[in-house]
Design an enzyme around this catalytic site. Structure first.
Site, PDB file in Angstrom:
ATOM      1  N   ALA A  88     -12.965   7.115   3.181  1.00  0.00           N
ATOM      2  CA  ALA A  88     -11.523   6.894   3.204  1.00  0.00           C
ATOM      3  C   ALA A  88     -10.908   8.030   2.379  1.00  0.00           C
ATOM      4  O   ALA A  88     -10.850   7.960   1.154  1.00  0.00           O
ATOM      5  CB  ALA A  88     -11.179   5.541   2.613  1.00  0.00           C
ATOM      6  N   GLY A 142      -6.138   6.832  -5.539  1.00  0.00           N
ATOM      7  CA  GLY A 142      -7.397   6.487  -4.869  1.00  0.00           C
ATOM      8  C   GLY A 142      -7.179   5.382  -3.862  1.00  0.00           C
ATOM      9  O   GLY A 142      -6.055   5.121  -3.449  1.00  0.00           O
ATOM     10  N   ASN A 143      -8.260   4.743  -3.442  1.00  0.00           N
ATOM     11  CA  ASN A 143      -8.147   3.599  -2.528  1.00  0.00           C
ATOM     12  C   ASN A 143      -9.322   2.653  -2.764  1.00  0.00           C
ATOM     13  O   ASN A 143     -10.191   2.927  -3.585  1.00  0.00           O
ATOM     14  CB  ASN A 143      -8.067   4.073  -1.071  1.00  0.00           C
ATOM     15  CG  ASN A 143      -9.287   4.878  -0.673  1.00  0.00           C
ATOM     16  OD1 ASN A 143     -10.388   4.358  -0.613  1.00  0.00           O
ATOM     17  ND2 ASN A 143      -9.086   6.177  -0.425  1.00  0.00           N
ATOM     18  N   HIS A 144      -9.345   1.548  -2.020  1.00  0.00           N
ATOM     19  CA  HIS A 144     -10.328   0.482  -2.296  1.00  0.00           C
ATOM     20  C   HIS A 144     -11.696   0.690  -1.649  1.00  0.00           C
ATOM     21  O   HIS A 144     -12.535  -0.196  -1.716  1.00  0.00           O
ATOM     22  CB  HIS A 144      -9.774  -0.864  -1.831  1.00  0.00           C
ATOM     23  CG  HIS A 144      -8.588  -1.321  -2.617  1.00  0.00           C
ATOM     24  ND1 HIS A 144      -8.658  -1.570  -3.964  1.00  0.00           N
ATOM     25  CD2 HIS A 144      -7.307  -1.558  -2.257  1.00  0.00           C
ATOM     26  CE1 HIS A 144      -7.463  -1.941  -4.397  1.00  0.00           C
ATOM     27  NE2 HIS A 144      -6.627  -1.940  -3.376  1.00  0.00           N
TER      28      HIS A 144
END
Ligand code: C5P
Length: 399
Positions: A276, A207-209
């Site tokens: 994102a 995943g990402n932030h």
């Protein structure tokens, strides 16, 4: 004149600032609006109904104990183009946030079909209390436009935030609101927001932030501008807005996000891609949890995800508008320009996690907008809500 022939319900609640409502009402009527005043019982202690009835040319409505007012609240909510509550006391804001109906004004609010704007007014300590701030957040999420409070001397003797915005400022905000209302009204806007999670095994993911905040603020502001919104939202804890004009599609992976976008490809006027999206996903997620025993290392085989922006760019018609985001850590403008060209975007929002309190997770953002003609405009750090307005305004000017 945006106010001309607009029907406005002016709600007045129990706050010393209610004395300013007479001036506000005068300005609204002068601007050409038809105004119906609703006062709470407490407001009557601060300003006389006769003053307001004279200025509006209509009897002031108040509590629900008059027999014929029981169904009035529905009719009033349908009659109005906007419900403006000024001053909005801490108590009324709290009731609105929690759906409490105990007088005509709160009943009208719950049944109103029109947009609601509130201009809070209270003592600084009450304004800053977490309970009030939570209520403000809830109301914003419910689509209520919360006008900023002023700062300065308060009737309590304290100094600080909590003053009712000046009547001229409230009228200005209302004008801007009606203007904006027509800019995006009836436009169909699709927004992607948040991260994607790509499964490695049943318990882990790549995943990402991304928090989804920027995309959610865009959805809220687009709804306020009168648009119909499809929000394709990746996993996260930031609450999504609630509106009859919102279709919320919760997704987890890039493939699901792509699917949701495909379903709305032809009917969308404006695409805002704030998500994102993971560029790669595990080629074959493990069916069972991967065990560490007996392993010194682990390699994951990744394959490319579809590029949703590039897909829209390649398939959109000249009447559809594509706005993407570029989160860059270096050569911001050059990279963004290349991205815009490659994906056939009309506008790109540039932001960078290098800027203080910008991009991932923060409530503020420092953005620059670059359009197809090469025009670049940079903005100071602002709240994501204001950044969302800036972006939508820029698009409205270009379509
Ligand atoms: O990841 P990248 O920097 O190329 O993202 C730029 C823009 O493309 C963003 O608006 C993002 O939402 C979009 N994008 C997408 N699908 C992807 C990757 C990025 O829609 N797979």
């Amino acid at each position: 004149m945006p106010l001309s022939h607009r029907r406005i319900l002016l709600g007045i609640t129990g706050s010393i600032a209610a004395y300013k409502s007479a001036i506000l009402l005068r300005l609204l009527v002068k601007g050409g609006a038809e105004v119906q005043v609703i006062m709470t019982e407490a407001a009557r202690d601060f300003i006389g109904p006769l003053t307001l009835a004279t200025l509006s040319g209509k009897p002031v409505l108040s509590e629900m104990h008059l027999d014929d007012q029981w169904s009035n609240h529905v009719a009033l909510g349908h009659w109005a183009d906007a419900l403006l509550i000024a001053p909005a006391s801490a108590q009324t804001l709290s009731k609105m946030a929690h759906g409490v109906v105990d007088n005509l004004l709160t009943a009208v609010y719950l049944s109103a079909k029109c947009p609601t704007l509130v201009a809070p007014a209270m003592d600084a300590d009450m304004w800053e209390h977490p309970a009030t701030q939570d209520n403000i957040r809830i109301l914003s999420r419910h689509g209520v436009v919360v006008l900023p409070v002023g700062e300065g001397p308060l009737a309590s003797g304290l100094e600080g935030p909590g003053r009712l915005a000046e009547p001229e400022q409230i009228v200005g905000e209302l004008n801007a609101f009606f203007q904006k209302d027509t800019l995006l009204s009836k436009k169909k806007i699709l927004i992607t927001a948040g991260p994607t999670h790509e499964a490695i095994d049943p318990v882990r993911f790549i995943g990402n932030h991304s928090s989804g905040k920027m995309g959610i603020r865009l959805a809220e502001e687009a709804l306020r501008g009168g648009a119909e919104v499809v929000l394709v939202l990746g996993p996260g804890s930031e609450p999504a807005p609630v509106s009859k004009r919102l279709t919320l599609m919760r997704v987890t992976t890039a493939l699901e996000m792509m699917d949701a976008v495909r379903q709305h490809l032809e009917v969308t006027d404006i695409f805002l891609l704030a998500a994102a999206v993971a560029d790669f996903r595990p080629a074959e997620p493990a069916a069972q949890k991967i065990k560490k025993e007996g392993r010194q290392s682990l390699s994951l085989d990744l394959i490319a995800n579809p590029d949703i922006a590039a897909f829209i760019g390649a398939n959109k018609t000249s009447r559809q508008y594509l706005c993407g985001f570029a989160l860059e850590t270096e050569n911001l403008v050059e990279n963004a320009r290349a991205k815009m060209d490659k994906k056939n975007m009309d506008l790109i929002v540039i932001n960078s996690p290098n800027d203080a309190q910008s991009a991932f997770g923060y409530d503020t953002n420092k953005i620059s907008l670059l359009d197809k003609s090469g025009k670049l405009v940079s903005f100071e750090r602002q709240s994501k809500k204001d950044a969302a307005r800036t972006i939508l305004q820029a698009i409205a000017e270009r379509i």
